[in-house]
Design a protein around this motif. Structure first.
Motif, PDB file in Angstrom:
ATOM      1  N   ASP A 153      69.926 -61.688  38.426  1.00 45.16           N
ATOM      2  CA  ASP A 153      69.824 -60.544  37.423  1.00 45.16           C
ATOM      3  C   ASP A 153      70.687 -60.903  36.088  1.00 45.16           C
ATOM      4  O   ASP A 153      70.487 -62.311  35.363  1.00 45.16           O
ATOM      5  CB  ASP A 153      70.292 -59.252  37.927  1.00 45.16           C
ATOM      6  CG  ASP A 153      69.390 -58.870  38.903  1.00 45.16           C
ATOM      7  OD1 ASP A 153      68.227 -59.154  39.071  1.00 45.16           O
ATOM      8  OD2 ASP A 153      69.898 -58.296  39.988  1.00 45.16           O
ATOM      9  N   GLU A 154      71.634 -60.330  35.693  1.00 43.05           N
ATOM     10  CA  GLU A 154      72.231 -60.433  34.487  1.00 43.05           C
ATOM     11  C   GLU A 154      73.700 -61.341  34.876  1.00 43.05           C
ATOM     12  O   GLU A 154      74.564 -61.727  33.667  1.00 43.05           O
ATOM     13  CB  GLU A 154      72.648 -59.256  33.524  1.00 43.05           C
ATOM     14  CG  GLU A 154      73.610 -58.462  34.315  1.00 43.05           C
ATOM     15  CD  GLU A 154      73.014 -57.314  35.364  1.00 43.05           C
ATOM     16  OE1 GLU A 154      73.692 -56.244  35.332  1.00 43.05           O
ATOM     17  OE2 GLU A 154      71.945 -57.701  35.893  1.00 43.05           O
ATOM     18  N   TYR A 155      73.837 -61.773  36.033  1.00 43.58           N
ATOM     19  CA  TYR A 155      75.087 -62.578  36.297  1.00 43.58           C
ATOM     20  C   TYR A 155      74.944 -63.942  36.535  1.00 43.58           C
ATOM     21  O   TYR A 155      73.816 -64.330  37.244  1.00 43.58           O
ATOM     22  CB  TYR A 155      75.637 -61.989  37.731  1.00 43.58           C
ATOM     23  CG  TYR A 155      75.767 -60.388  37.600  1.00 43.58           C
ATOM     24  CD1 TYR A 155      77.169 -60.037  36.895  1.00 43.58           C
ATOM     25  CD2 TYR A 155      75.377 -59.551  38.196  1.00 43.58           C
ATOM     26  CE1 TYR A 155      77.451 -58.745  36.780  1.00 43.58           C
ATOM     27  CE2 TYR A 155      75.550 -58.128  38.240  1.00 43.58           C
ATOM     28  CZ  TYR A 155      76.759 -57.870  37.184  1.00 43.58           C
ATOM     29  OH  TYR A 155      77.272 -56.495  37.207  1.00 43.58           O
ATOM     30  N   ILE A 156      75.639 -64.890  35.779  1.00 49.97           N
ATOM     31  CA  ILE A 156      75.631 -66.016  36.035  1.00 49.97           C
ATOM     32  C   ILE A 156      76.686 -66.800  36.380  1.00 49.97           C
ATOM     33  O   ILE A 156      77.871 -66.410  36.105  1.00 49.97           O
ATOM     34  CB  ILE A 156      75.045 -66.945  34.580  1.00 49.97           C
ATOM     35  CG1 ILE A 156      76.172 -66.705  33.592  1.00 49.97           C
ATOM     36  CG2 ILE A 156      73.754 -66.278  34.303  1.00 49.97           C
ATOM     37  CD1 ILE A 156      75.965 -67.252  32.316  1.00 49.97           C
ATOM     38  N   ARG A 157      76.535 -68.013  37.200  1.00 50.73           N
ATOM     39  CA  ARG A 157      77.591 -68.728  37.724  1.00 50.73           C
ATOM     40  C   ARG A 157      77.745 -70.152  37.291  1.00 50.73           C
ATOM     41  O   ARG A 157      77.206 -71.093  38.054  1.00 50.73           O
ATOM     42  CB  ARG A 157      78.138 -68.568  39.163  1.00 50.73           C
ATOM     43  CG  ARG A 157      78.065 -67.137  39.603  1.00 50.73           C
ATOM     44  CD  ARG A 157      77.817 -66.617  40.882  1.00 50.73           C
ATOM     45  NE  ARG A 157      77.855 -65.233  40.983  1.00 50.73           N
ATOM     46  CZ  ARG A 157      76.774 -64.430  41.106  1.00 50.73           C
ATOM     47  NH1 ARG A 157      75.883 -64.784  40.816  1.00 50.73           N
ATOM     48  NH2 ARG A 157      77.246 -63.044  41.252  1.00 50.73           N
ATOM     49  N   PRO A 158      78.051 -70.551  36.014  1.00 52.86           N
ATOM     50  CA  PRO A 158      77.896 -71.985  35.567  1.00 52.86           C
ATOM     51  C   PRO A 158      78.728 -73.055  36.057  1.00 52.86           C
ATOM     52  O   PRO A 158      78.464 -74.289  35.829  1.00 52.86           O
ATOM     53  CB  PRO A 158      78.228 -71.890  34.049  1.00 52.86           C
ATOM     54  CG  PRO A 158      79.198 -70.469  33.842  1.00 52.86           C
ATOM     55  CD  PRO A 158      78.630 -69.635  35.194  1.00 52.86           C
ATOM     56  N   LEU A 159      79.975 -72.336  36.791  1.00 52.97           N
ATOM     57  CA  LEU A 159      80.664 -73.653  37.577  1.00 52.97           C
ATOM     58  C   LEU A 159      80.418 -73.798  38.991  1.00 52.97           C
ATOM     59  O   LEU A 159      80.833 -74.654  39.690  1.00 52.97           O
ATOM     60  CB  LEU A 159      81.918 -73.040  37.529  1.00 52.97           C
ATOM     61  CG  LEU A 159      82.852 -72.884  36.013  1.00 52.97           C
ATOM     62  CD1 LEU A 159      84.262 -72.672  36.587  1.00 52.97           C
ATOM     63  CD2 LEU A 159      82.573 -74.071  35.217  1.00 52.97           C
ATOM     64  N   SER A 160      78.989 -73.373  39.594  1.00 51.68           N
ATOM     65  CA  SER A 160      78.651 -73.383  40.937  1.00 51.68           C
ATOM     66  C   SER A 160      78.571 -74.980  41.266  1.00 51.68           C
ATOM     67  O   SER A 160      78.929 -75.208  42.527  1.00 51.68           O
ATOM     68  CB  SER A 160      77.304 -72.916  41.039  1.00 51.68           C
ATOM     69  OG  SER A 160      77.370 -71.415  40.835  1.00 51.68           O
ATOM     70  N   THR A 161      78.207 -75.771  40.591  1.00 53.28           N
ATOM     71  CA  THR A 161      78.006 -77.177  40.645  1.00 53.28           C
ATOM     72  C   THR A 161      79.524 -78.027  40.858  1.00 53.28           C
ATOM     73  O   THR A 161      79.440 -79.232  41.411  1.00 53.28           O
ATOM     74  CB  THR A 161      77.306 -78.043  39.855  1.00 53.28           C
ATOM     75  OG1 THR A 161      76.920 -79.301  40.156  1.00 53.28           O
ATOM     76  CG2 THR A 161      77.970 -78.372  38.354  1.00 53.28           C
ATOM     77  N   PHE A 162      80.491 -77.415  40.392  1.00 52.91           N
ATOM     78  CA  PHE A 162      82.120 -78.121  40.474  1.00 52.91           C
ATOM     79  C   PHE A 162      82.478 -77.555  41.837  1.00 52.91           C
ATOM     80  O   PHE A 162      82.635 -76.533  42.029  1.00 52.91           O
ATOM     81  CB  PHE A 162      82.733 -77.861  39.105  1.00 52.91           C
ATOM     82  CG  PHE A 162      81.972 -78.401  37.771  1.00 52.91           C
ATOM     83  CD1 PHE A 162      81.732 -79.672  37.593  1.00 52.91           C
ATOM     84  CD2 PHE A 162      81.362 -77.483  37.091  1.00 52.91           C
ATOM     85  CE1 PHE A 162      81.295 -80.227  36.567  1.00 52.91           C
ATOM     86  CE2 PHE A 162      80.775 -77.679  36.086  1.00 52.91           C
ATOM     87  CZ  PHE A 162      80.743 -79.355  35.669  1.00 52.91           C
ATOM     88  N   SER A 163      83.504 -78.612  42.387  1.00 54.78           N
ATOM     89  CA  SER A 163      84.297 -78.367  43.118  1.00 54.78           C
ATOM     90  C   SER A 163      85.592 -77.807  42.508  1.00 54.78           C
ATOM     91  O   SER A 163      86.129 -78.271  41.343  1.00 54.78           O
ATOM     92  CB  SER A 163      84.581 -79.680  44.194  1.00 54.78           C
ATOM     93  OG  SER A 163      85.415 -80.590  43.398  1.00 54.78           O
ATOM     94  N   ARG A 164      86.721 -77.397  43.495  1.00 59.39           N
ATOM     95  CA  ARG A 164      87.890 -76.769  43.161  1.00 59.39           C
ATOM     96  C   ARG A 164      88.616 -78.149  42.659  1.00 59.39           C
ATOM     97  O   ARG A 164      89.462 -78.080  41.590  1.00 59.39           O
ATOM     98  CB  ARG A 164      88.748 -76.401  43.862  1.00 59.39           C
ATOM     99  CG  ARG A 164      90.019 -75.531  43.611  1.00 59.39           C
ATOM    100  CD  ARG A 164      90.745 -74.747  44.624  1.00 59.39           C
ATOM    101  NE  ARG A 164      90.122 -73.384  44.957  1.00 59.39           N
ATOM    102  CZ  ARG A 164      89.550 -73.190  45.955  1.00 59.39           C
ATOM    103  NH1 ARG A 164      89.436 -74.048  46.956  1.00 59.39           N
ATOM    104  NH2 ARG A 164      89.024 -71.961  46.201  1.00 59.39           N
ATOM    105  N   LYS A 165      88.682 -79.143  43.254  1.00 57.80           N
ATOM    106  CA  LYS A 165      89.383 -80.328  42.720  1.00 57.80           C
ATOM    107  C   LYS A 165      89.011 -81.068  41.468  1.00 57.80           C
ATOM    108  O   LYS A 165      89.747 -81.270  40.760  1.00 57.80           O
ATOM    109  CB  LYS A 165      89.100 -81.507  44.102  1.00 57.80           C
ATOM    110  CG  LYS A 165      89.809 -81.190  45.268  1.00 57.80           C
ATOM    111  CD  LYS A 165      89.682 -82.497  46.268  1.00 57.80           C
ATOM    112  CE  LYS A 165      90.505 -81.942  47.496  1.00 57.80           C
ATOM    113  NZ  LYS A 165      89.945 -83.064  48.505  1.00 57.80           N
ATOM    114  N   GLU A 166      87.681 -81.009  41.124  1.00 57.65           N
ATOM    115  CA  GLU A 166      87.181 -81.297  39.821  1.00 57.65           C
ATOM    116  C   GLU A 166      87.626 -80.287  38.950  1.00 57.65           C
ATOM    117  O   GLU A 166      87.939 -80.801  37.735  1.00 57.65           O
ATOM    118  CB  GLU A 166      85.635 -81.420  39.916  1.00 57.65           C
ATOM    119  CG  GLU A 166      85.099 -82.432  41.009  1.00 57.65           C
ATOM    120  CD  GLU A 166      83.425 -82.106  40.811  1.00 57.65           C
ATOM    121  OE1 GLU A 166      82.868 -83.277  40.413  1.00 57.65           O
ATOM    122  OE2 GLU A 166      83.025 -81.255  41.071  1.00 57.65           O
TER     123      GLU A 166
END
Length: 442
Positions: A153-166
């Motif tokens: 819907d109106e929520y996006i997660r633009p860091l989904s492809t990155f790991s915590r280490k990165e």
């Protein structure tokens, strides 16, 4: 990292649109990196921060840190303070669930009020992996194993492809400053125990653990999409709407299908079922047995499963003055008219059109659910009969029986809506005006 960020956003249409994006910023590592990437990408945004007051001065310091960051870059800043403990106690939910409910309610309010096109959160690959194992260990279907959605819907997660280490490596390289949440080091929370105890073991067993999990998510999301298509097909084929928030399903027809139990599970999940023993529903040979789950009430009635949502809501009586009017009551639309009886006019015999002698009625009339002890004189009978006995004799199933409405004139029940009128109030040769109720299911 910036090029990957933009590429990922474009692939999933995360940054499309003219209006600003609202960023949920806690002040921690992940959200600070998200702010930095948005700044470097030149994407217009504002910042929202929730102060849950769970860590005293530490919580206030987080809010002040994010506020100063926003001011430094000339970014609009939204702040909301919450009393989590009071909300948690009042609603009998955990602190974590209370925080989630409050912040997303507030986020939705800001999005609508300020006309932001979406809300960005800083969830990353590790968060999705942790969510996978949390759901797996608690029990879930395919959808629960797909990780945190990239876009809903109106929520996006633009860091989904990155790991915590990165994310950490980028922050250190760029000498970014962030706040540390002391609760992240605690193993009091289930998610933290997954993070600190289970994940390290799996990473030791599989050096490419994160890339393997990322591929798993891609495969599982495709499977979930196929399952959604199957569910839509099944609900169209087997589920029949009988009114607002009411359905019925023919069990023998479904049993002819391969994997009938699994298919019933999909259909009920689509209606909001959380968890129940579906095998007991499809295998039950006892009519009249109720099943409850996820706000649904299900009745196994002979060959049908009758389903109703929100059946606990109490129904208030409605007063009728005698003037022509129409109104909604639960899943019914009831139209009322008083007309002069014309010579030779036929009286309706349809249960959905009930006609009474208007002169015999004492207004205002009252529509209400029937109650134990109610009785009337069914049309064509000289003796009174309990409403409950009438409904049983006419094989009205238990859910429909509980939802039956009666119309009262004074203390007399003059009809059971949609079923039978009272003999004493029927239209006769001496009737001059007829009071008509037309009943339609929504």
């Amino acid at each position: 990292m910036l090029s990957r960020f933009l590429q990922f956003g474009n692939e999933h249409d995360l940054f499309e649109g003219e209006n600003k994006i609202l960023l949920a910023v806690s002040g921690g590592l992940d959200s600070i990196v998200m702010v930095e990437l948005f700044l470097r990408a030149g994407i217009p945004f504002s910042v929202a921060h929730c102060n849950f007051n769970l860590r005293g001065k530490e919580s206030d310091a987080d809010a002040d840190f994010v506020k100063k960051l926003a001011q430094k870059h000339g970014i609009k800043f939204h702040l909301k303070k919450f009393n989590i403990e009071a909300y948690s106690k009042k609603n009998k939910v955990s602190t974590q669930l209370a925080a989630r409910e409050l912040r997303y309610t507030w986020f939705s309010e800001i999005l609508q009020k300020e006309n932001y096109r979406s809300l960005a959160t800083a969830h990353h690959l590790d968060d999705s992996i942790e969510t996978f194992f949390i759901n797996l260990l608690r029990g879930t279907g395919i959808k629960g194993l797909t990780g945190i959605p990239i876009k809903t819907d109106e929520y996006i997660r633009p860091l989904s492809t990155f790991s915590r280490k990165e994310i950490l490596a980028f922050a250190k390289k760029e000498k970014l400053k962030w706040r540390e949440d002391s609760s992240n080091a605690s193993d009091d929370y289930f998610r933290n125990r997954i993070r600190h105890k289970l994940i390290p073991i799996l990473e030791n067993l599989q050096p490419e653990f994160q890339s393997v999990m990322q591929k798993n998510f891609e495969n599982l999301r495709q499977s979930a999409a196929l399952q959604a298509e199957l569910t839509s097909s099944l609900t169209t084929k087997f589920l029949i709407s009988t009114g607002k928030n009411k359905w019925k399903l023919n069990i023998p027809s479904l049993k002819k299908e391969s994997e009938a139990t699994a298919k019933l599970q999909l259909i009920l999940n689509a209606l909001g079922l959380k968890s129940t023993n579906v095998e007991s529903i499809i295998g039950s040979n006892k009519p009249g047995k109720f099943f409850y789950s996820g706000g649904l009430r299900m009745l196994r009635d002979r060959n049908e499963l009758i389903i109703e949502r929100g059946s606990e809501a109490s129904l208030k009586p409605v007063s009728l003055t005698g003037s022509d009017e129409g109104f909604h009551y639960e899943n019914l639309h009831i139209q009322v008219k008083t007309l002069k009886l014309m010579p030779g006019q036929d009286v309706s015999k349809e249960p959905s059109i009930q006609q009474l002698d208007a002169k015999k009625l004492s207004f205002p009339l009252l529509v209400r659910p029937w109650m134990a002890g109610d009785f009337f004189y069914p049309l064509g009978m000289k003796n009174k009969k309990k409403v409950s006995d009438f409904l049983i004799d006419n094989k009205v199933n238990r859910i429909d029986k509980e939802n039956c409405l009666v119309l009262l004139s004074g203390t007399d029940i003059v009809c059971i809506l949609g079923h039978r009128i009272d003999e004493r109030y029927k239209v006769t040769e001496s009737t001059q005006y007829i009071f008509t109720l037309t009943i339609n299911k929504l």
